[in-house]
Design a protein around this motif. Sequence first.
Motif, PDB file in Angstrom:
ATOM      1  N   SER A  33       0.843  -1.160  -0.102  1.00 23.29           N
ATOM      2  CA  SER A  33      -0.116  -0.115   0.117  1.00 23.29           C
ATOM      3  C   SER A  33       0.747   1.266   0.000  1.00 23.29           C
ATOM      4  O   SER A  33       0.540   2.270  -0.886  1.00 23.29           O
ATOM      5  CB  SER A  33      -0.934   0.004   1.297  1.00 23.29           C
ATOM      6  OG  SER A  33      -0.196   0.031   2.484  1.00 23.29           O
ATOM      7  N   CYS A  34       1.922   1.185   0.753  1.00 25.56           N
ATOM      8  CA  CYS A  34       2.872   2.425   0.660  1.00 25.56           C
ATOM      9  C   CYS A  34       3.552   2.597  -0.527  1.00 25.56           C
ATOM     10  O   CYS A  34       3.740   3.747  -1.127  1.00 25.56           O
ATOM     11  CB  CYS A  34       3.960   2.270   2.034  1.00 25.56           C
ATOM     12  SG  CYS A  34       3.112   2.768   3.488  1.00 25.56           S
ATOM     13  N   THR A  35       3.882   1.477  -1.142  1.00 22.89           N
ATOM     14  CA  THR A  35       4.706   1.604  -2.604  1.00 22.89           C
ATOM     15  C   THR A  35       3.674   2.270  -3.448  1.00 22.89           C
ATOM     16  O   THR A  35       3.967   3.033  -4.368  1.00 22.89           O
ATOM     17  CB  THR A  35       4.859   0.010  -2.865  1.00 22.89           C
ATOM     18  OG1 THR A  35       6.089  -0.576  -1.959  1.00 22.89           O
ATOM     19  CG2 THR A  35       5.517   0.066  -4.218  1.00 22.89           C
ATOM     20  N   LEU A  36       2.460   1.813  -3.449  1.00 24.09           N
ATOM     21  CA  LEU A  36       1.302   2.441  -4.350  1.00 24.09           C
ATOM     22  C   LEU A  36       1.409   3.890  -4.083  1.00 24.09           C
ATOM     23  O   LEU A  36       1.123   4.912  -5.068  1.00 24.09           O
ATOM     24  CB  LEU A  36       0.210   1.813  -4.341  1.00 24.09           C
ATOM     25  CG  LEU A  36      -0.906   2.139  -5.162  1.00 24.09           C
ATOM     26  CD1 LEU A  36      -0.764   2.018  -6.644  1.00 24.09           C
ATOM     27  CD2 LEU A  36      -2.391   1.340  -5.055  1.00 24.09           C
ATOM     28  N   GLU A  37       1.233   4.103  -2.774  1.00 26.20           N
ATOM     29  CA  GLU A  37       0.948   5.640  -2.477  1.00 26.20           C
ATOM     30  C   GLU A  37       2.088   6.405  -2.809  1.00 26.20           C
ATOM     31  O   GLU A  37       1.722   7.614  -3.250  1.00 26.20           O
ATOM     32  CB  GLU A  37       0.845   5.642  -0.738  1.00 26.20           C
ATOM     33  CG  GLU A  37       0.493   7.046  -0.268  1.00 26.20           C
ATOM     34  CD  GLU A  37      -0.079   6.949   1.044  1.00 26.20           C
ATOM     35  OE1 GLU A  37      -0.543   8.090   1.379  1.00 26.20           O
ATOM     36  OE2 GLU A  37       0.228   6.145   1.738  1.00 26.20           O
ATOM     37  N   PRO A 102     -10.476   4.635  -6.722  1.00 27.62           N
ATOM     38  CA  PRO A 102      -9.667   4.465  -7.917  1.00 27.62           C
ATOM     39  C   PRO A 102      -9.746   5.845  -8.773  1.00 27.62           C
ATOM     40  O   PRO A 102     -10.428   6.571  -8.576  1.00 27.62           O
ATOM     41  CB  PRO A 102     -10.313   3.413  -8.623  1.00 27.62           C
ATOM     42  CG  PRO A 102     -11.716   3.507  -8.211  1.00 27.62           C
ATOM     43  CD  PRO A 102     -11.718   3.711  -6.782  1.00 27.62           C
ATOM     44  N   GLY A 103      -9.002   5.926  -9.601  1.00 28.86           N
ATOM     45  CA  GLY A 103      -9.193   7.189 -10.929  1.00 28.86           C
ATOM     46  C   GLY A 103      -8.861   8.185 -10.338  1.00 28.86           C
ATOM     47  O   GLY A 103      -8.229   8.649  -9.650  1.00 28.86           O
ATOM     48  N   THR A 104      -9.730   9.198 -11.085  1.00 25.67           N
ATOM     49  CA  THR A 104      -9.688  10.813 -10.670  1.00 25.67           C
ATOM     50  C   THR A 104      -9.788  11.405  -9.242  1.00 25.67           C
ATOM     51  O   THR A 104      -9.107  12.092  -8.859  1.00 25.67           O
ATOM     52  CB  THR A 104     -10.544  11.418 -11.566  1.00 25.67           C
ATOM     53  OG1 THR A 104     -10.399  11.125 -12.884  1.00 25.67           O
ATOM     54  CG2 THR A 104     -10.275  13.151 -11.731  1.00 25.67           C
ATOM     55  N   ALA A 105     -10.702  10.304  -8.329  1.00 25.94           N
ATOM     56  CA  ALA A 105     -10.828  10.880  -7.371  1.00 25.94           C
ATOM     57  C   ALA A 105      -9.663  10.843  -6.433  1.00 25.94           C
ATOM     58  O   ALA A 105      -9.228  11.713  -5.556  1.00 25.94           O
ATOM     59  CB  ALA A 105     -11.968  10.004  -6.544  1.00 25.94           C
ATOM     60  N   THR A 106      -8.775   9.609  -6.543  1.00 22.98           N
ATOM     61  CA  THR A 106      -7.534   9.497  -5.891  1.00 22.98           C
ATOM     62  C   THR A 106      -6.412  10.496  -6.399  1.00 22.98           C
ATOM     63  O   THR A 106      -5.908  11.108  -5.480  1.00 22.98           O
ATOM     64  CB  THR A 106      -6.834   8.115  -6.162  1.00 22.98           C
ATOM     65  OG1 THR A 106      -8.094   7.256  -5.777  1.00 22.98           O
ATOM     66  CG2 THR A 106      -5.581   7.788  -5.659  1.00 22.98           C
ATOM     67  N   TRP A 107      -6.701  10.832  -7.549  1.00 25.95           N
ATOM     68  CA  TRP A 107      -5.733  12.027  -8.250  1.00 25.95           C
ATOM     69  C   TRP A 107      -5.921  13.209  -7.441  1.00 25.95           C
ATOM     70  O   TRP A 107      -4.837  13.828  -6.938  1.00 25.95           O
ATOM     71  CB  TRP A 107      -5.896  12.192  -9.430  1.00 25.95           C
ATOM     72  CG  TRP A 107      -5.142  13.259 -10.345  1.00 25.95           C
ATOM     73  CD1 TRP A 107      -4.095  13.316 -10.788  1.00 25.95           C
ATOM     74  CD2 TRP A 107      -5.659  14.538 -10.566  1.00 25.95           C
ATOM     75  NE1 TRP A 107      -3.558  14.431 -11.329  1.00 25.95           N
ATOM     76  CE2 TRP A 107      -4.541  15.421 -11.242  1.00 25.95           C
ATOM     77  CE3 TRP A 107      -6.872  15.236 -10.475  1.00 25.95           C
ATOM     78  CZ2 TRP A 107      -4.715  16.567 -11.609  1.00 25.95           C
ATOM     79  CZ3 TRP A 107      -7.021  16.616 -10.746  1.00 25.95           C
ATOM     80  CH2 TRP A 107      -5.847  17.043 -11.345  1.00 25.95           C
ATOM     81  N   VAL A 109      -7.388  13.508  -4.353  1.00 29.58           N
ATOM     82  CA  VAL A 109      -6.834  13.403  -3.009  1.00 29.58           C
ATOM     83  C   VAL A 109      -5.142  13.713  -2.853  1.00 29.58           C
ATOM     84  O   VAL A 109      -4.620  14.383  -2.068  1.00 29.58           O
ATOM     85  CB  VAL A 109      -7.462  12.129  -2.475  1.00 29.58           C
ATOM     86  CG1 VAL A 109      -6.568  11.906  -1.056  1.00 29.58           C
ATOM     87  CG2 VAL A 109      -8.795  12.287  -2.230  1.00 29.58           C
ATOM     88  N   GLN A 110      -4.502  12.922  -3.675  1.00 27.98           N
ATOM     89  CA  GLN A 110      -3.091  12.803  -3.860  1.00 27.98           C
ATOM     90  C   GLN A 110      -2.512  14.171  -4.198  1.00 27.98           C
ATOM     91  O   GLN A 110      -1.568  14.606  -3.526  1.00 27.98           O
ATOM     92  CB  GLN A 110      -2.623  11.814  -4.625  1.00 27.98           C
ATOM     93  CG  GLN A 110      -2.803  10.460  -4.422  1.00 27.98           C
ATOM     94  CD  GLN A 110      -2.355   9.993  -2.812  1.00 27.98           C
ATOM     95  OE1 GLN A 110      -1.931  10.723  -2.088  1.00 27.98           O
ATOM     96  NE2 GLN A 110      -2.390   8.721  -2.524  1.00 27.98           N
ATOM     97  N   GLU A 111      -3.163  14.919  -4.956  1.00 25.72           N
ATOM     98  CA  GLU A 111      -2.580  16.226  -5.578  1.00 25.72           C
ATOM     99  C   GLU A 111      -2.608  17.163  -4.207  1.00 25.72           C
ATOM    100  O   GLU A 111      -1.874  18.087  -4.047  1.00 25.72           O
ATOM    101  CB  GLU A 111      -3.725  16.778  -6.381  1.00 25.72           C
ATOM    102  CG  GLU A 111      -3.077  17.914  -7.503  1.00 25.72           C
ATOM    103  CD  GLU A 111      -2.041  17.197  -8.432  1.00 25.72           C
ATOM    104  OE1 GLU A 111      -0.988  17.633  -8.343  1.00 25.72           O
ATOM    105  OE2 GLU A 111      -2.374  16.297  -9.108  1.00 25.72           O
ATOM    106  N   GLN A 112      -3.783  17.050  -3.346  1.00 26.15           N
ATOM    107  CA  GLN A 112      -4.021  18.110  -2.252  1.00 26.15           C
ATOM    108  C   GLN A 112      -2.832  17.752  -1.269  1.00 26.15           C
ATOM    109  O   GLN A 112      -2.288  18.412  -0.724  1.00 26.15           O
ATOM    110  CB  GLN A 112      -5.487  18.009  -1.884  1.00 26.15           C
ATOM    111  CG  GLN A 112      -5.675  18.938  -0.488  1.00 26.15           C
ATOM    112  CD  GLN A 112      -5.284  20.365  -1.277  1.00 26.15           C
ATOM    113  OE1 GLN A 112      -5.865  21.011  -2.145  1.00 26.15           O
ATOM    114  NE2 GLN A 112      -4.552  21.231  -0.340  1.00 26.15           N
TER     115      GLN A 112
END
Length: 240
Positions: A33-37, A102-107, A109-112
């Motif tokens: 999970s951390c590798t993906l994050e 998945p997808g844009t929603a994760t994008w 969250v991670q962007e912020q």
Amino acid sequence: MTDIHALAGAYVLDAVDDVERAAFARHLAGCESCTLEVAELREAAARLAEPTWSVPPPRLRDEVLAAVRRTCRSGRAGRDAGTGPLAAHRRGGRRRHPGRRPGTATWLVQEQRVRDEHAATVAARAETERIRAVLAAPDAVVRSTFVPSGGRVTVVSSTGRAEGVVALAGLATPGSGRAYQLWLISDGTAASAGVLPAGRNAATVLIGGVRGGAVVGVTEEPAGGSGQPTMDPLVAITLT
């Protein structure tokens, strides 16, 4: 000790020390999970570094809503047909990190998160530069004294910069739910100059509003600090 899973953002932005970097690198070898994050955060950080990227792409809101609808439909179909994320989990398939979308929603969250981590890193580096400037100031004056209960408090002040650096080292650990608080006392009035996290007995703190004749004091207060000192200062250092 810091939860090692929480170091992902700081690791990507190179805002960890050598010990944390080595520990997290070892952790990555066994944490999917951390590798993906980390991969997602690096992608988001790369986008932030692009000079042409400044705002979310057009129609992003519609894409997010569409992604959410697809996820909901997939979940319902999976429950009916024995497929989808829930069924895959029951069959021992790959487990998704809790709360991840998945997808844009994760994008989004991670962007912020990258923005927040970057802002915190920039602020910390700016404060470090101000501390260095005080220490190198031509009018810097050093005052140091021992605390009766143990430890030492050192103050480096520059009236030209109206700033000072207070270093606490080796003080007795404050009691449960208690914290050390710094005060700048001038003309009989005490103003808070910073509160250490509860339980911490060492720190380096930048303070402003420094002028000749002021006094730096340290007290032990309830966690979070007090509006005014609730005890006589453990030490009182006069600035000149």
